[in-house]
Design a protein around this motif. Sequence first.
Motif, mmCIF file in Angstrom:
data_model
loop_
_atom_site.group_PDB
_atom_site.id
_atom_site.type_symbol
_atom_site.label_atom_id
_atom_site.label_comp_id
_atom_site.label_asym_id
_atom_site.label_seq_id
_atom_site.Cartn_x
_atom_site.Cartn_y
_atom_site.Cartn_z
ATOM 1 N N GLY A 42 0.375 -1.736 -0.269
ATOM 2 C CA GLY A 42 0.292 0.478 0.246
ATOM 3 C C GLY A 42 0.616 1.644 -0.137
ATOM 4 N N ILE A 43 -0.298 2.069 -0.968
ATOM 5 C CA ILE A 43 0.866 3.577 -0.641
ATOM 6 C C ILE A 43 0.666 4.863 -0.373
ATOM 7 C CG2 ILE A 43 1.980 5.292 -1.758
ATOM 8 C CD1 ILE A 43 3.597 2.334 -2.541
ATOM 9 N N ASP A 44 0.684 5.613 1.260
ATOM 10 C CA ASP A 44 0.356 6.618 1.369
ATOM 11 C C ASP A 44 1.352 7.839 0.692
ATOM 12 O OD1 ASP A 44 -0.141 8.604 3.164
ATOM 13 O OD2 ASP A 44 1.022 8.079 4.969
ATOM 14 N N ARG A 49 4.449 7.563 2.125
ATOM 15 C CA ARG A 49 4.817 5.648 3.317
ATOM 16 C C ARG A 49 4.752 5.109 2.027
ATOM 17 N NH1 ARG A 49 2.644 6.254 8.921
ATOM 18 N NH2 ARG A 49 0.869 6.555 7.939
ATOM 19 N N MET A 50 4.965 3.613 2.781
ATOM 20 C CA MET A 50 4.253 2.114 1.972
ATOM 21 C C MET A 50 4.368 1.371 3.233
ATOM 22 S SD MET A 50 6.309 0.552 -1.118
ATOM 23 C CE MET A 50 8.317 0.399 0.197
ATOM 24 N N ALA A 51 3.931 0.491 2.741
ATOM 25 C CA ALA A 51 3.201 -0.270 4.144
ATOM 26 C C ALA A 51 2.872 -1.849 3.227
ATOM 27 C CB ALA A 51 1.905 -0.365 4.303
ATOM 28 N N ARG A 89 7.201 8.349 -9.305
ATOM 29 C CA ARG A 89 6.297 9.442 -9.653
ATOM 30 C C ARG A 89 6.471 9.749 -8.490
ATOM 31 N NH1 ARG A 89 4.901 5.984 -13.142
ATOM 32 N NH2 ARG A 89 3.399 5.394 -11.598
ATOM 33 N N LEU A 90 6.128 9.369 -7.179
ATOM 34 C CA LEU A 90 6.016 9.565 -6.206
ATOM 35 C C LEU A 90 7.639 11.102 -5.427
ATOM 36 C CD1 LEU A 90 4.395 9.869 -3.505
ATOM 37 C CD2 LEU A 90 5.691 7.810 -2.842
ATOM 38 N N LEU A 91 8.388 9.778 -5.447
ATOM 39 C CA LEU A 91 9.292 10.684 -5.293
ATOM 40 C C LEU A 91 10.682 11.008 -6.430
ATOM 41 C CD1 LEU A 91 10.942 7.079 -3.655
ATOM 42 C CD2 LEU A 91 10.184 9.542 -2.284
ATOM 43 N N ASN A 92 9.830 11.484 -7.755
ATOM 44 C CA ASN A 92 10.082 11.861 -8.129
ATOM 45 C C ASN A 92 11.490 12.257 -8.434
ATOM 46 O OD1 ASN A 92 9.765 14.153 -10.461
ATOM 47 N ND2 ASN A 92 11.027 16.547 -9.186
ATOM 48 N N LEU A 113 4.522 -3.673 7.792
ATOM 49 C CA LEU A 113 6.169 -2.929 7.736
ATOM 50 C C LEU A 113 5.606 -2.111 7.146
ATOM 51 C CD1 LEU A 113 8.943 -3.546 8.736
ATOM 52 C CD2 LEU A 113 9.155 -4.527 6.034
ATOM 53 N N ILE A 114 5.681 -1.434 7.552
ATOM 54 C CA ILE A 114 6.157 0.496 7.820
ATOM 55 C C ILE A 114 7.690 1.281 6.962
ATOM 56 C CG2 ILE A 114 5.352 2.877 8.037
ATOM 57 C CD1 ILE A 114 2.822 1.416 10.115
ATOM 58 N N VAL A 115 7.176 1.581 5.329
ATOM 59 C CA VAL A 115 8.566 1.549 5.121
ATOM 60 C C VAL A 115 8.366 3.284 4.895
ATOM 61 C CG1 VAL A 115 10.226 2.058 3.627
ATOM 62 C CG2 VAL A 115 9.135 -0.152 4.192
ATOM 63 N N ASP A 116 9.354 4.371 5.303
ATOM 64 C CA ASP A 116 9.828 6.208 4.936
ATOM 65 C C ASP A 116 10.570 6.333 3.930
ATOM 66 O OD1 ASP A 116 8.959 8.677 5.721
ATOM 67 O OD2 ASP A 116 10.654 8.874 7.741
ATOM 68 N N LEU A 117 9.247 6.729 3.308
ATOM 69 C CA LEU A 117 10.084 7.541 1.681
ATOM 70 C C LEU A 117 10.737 8.381 1.983
ATOM 71 C CD1 LEU A 117 7.638 5.966 -0.359
ATOM 72 C CD2 LEU A 117 9.955 3.904 0.365
#
Length: 124
Positions: A42-44, A49-51, A89-92, A113-117
């Motif tokens: 999942g993408i926030d 963030r990504m889960a 696209r999200l991080l450009n 698992l939560i990943v902080d981008l």
Amino acid sequence: MNGFDFTIGKTQSPYVAWLSSGLSFNGRCLELLRYPKRVYVGIDRAGKRMAIKAADEESGEGVYNFAAVGGKKNRAMISSVTLRGELRRLLNRRPPAGGIRFPAVFDEAENLLIVDLNGIYKSH
């Protein structure tokens, strides 16, 4: 103690590396997710963030194969072109040649698992 993780950067710390070939998950991520064969991603977008959560389904919206690299349980990859494009696209940006590592934390209540981008990018 106080909820702070003082192991960031250590081998036991979960992290996800964004590479040109996909997302690479270290062994600690695999252990926390209980070595799944497939995962939901999942993408926030607003929070960057990504889960990731283990999936029982064979396929479906947001389900990706979680392939162990070299048959080992110390690293896995998601090589989805769609997911790589979404991250670009999200991080450009594109990942640098050595990749970028993002810290991850495990939410035991939700088994996520939560990943902080947003974190400081660290090439590896």
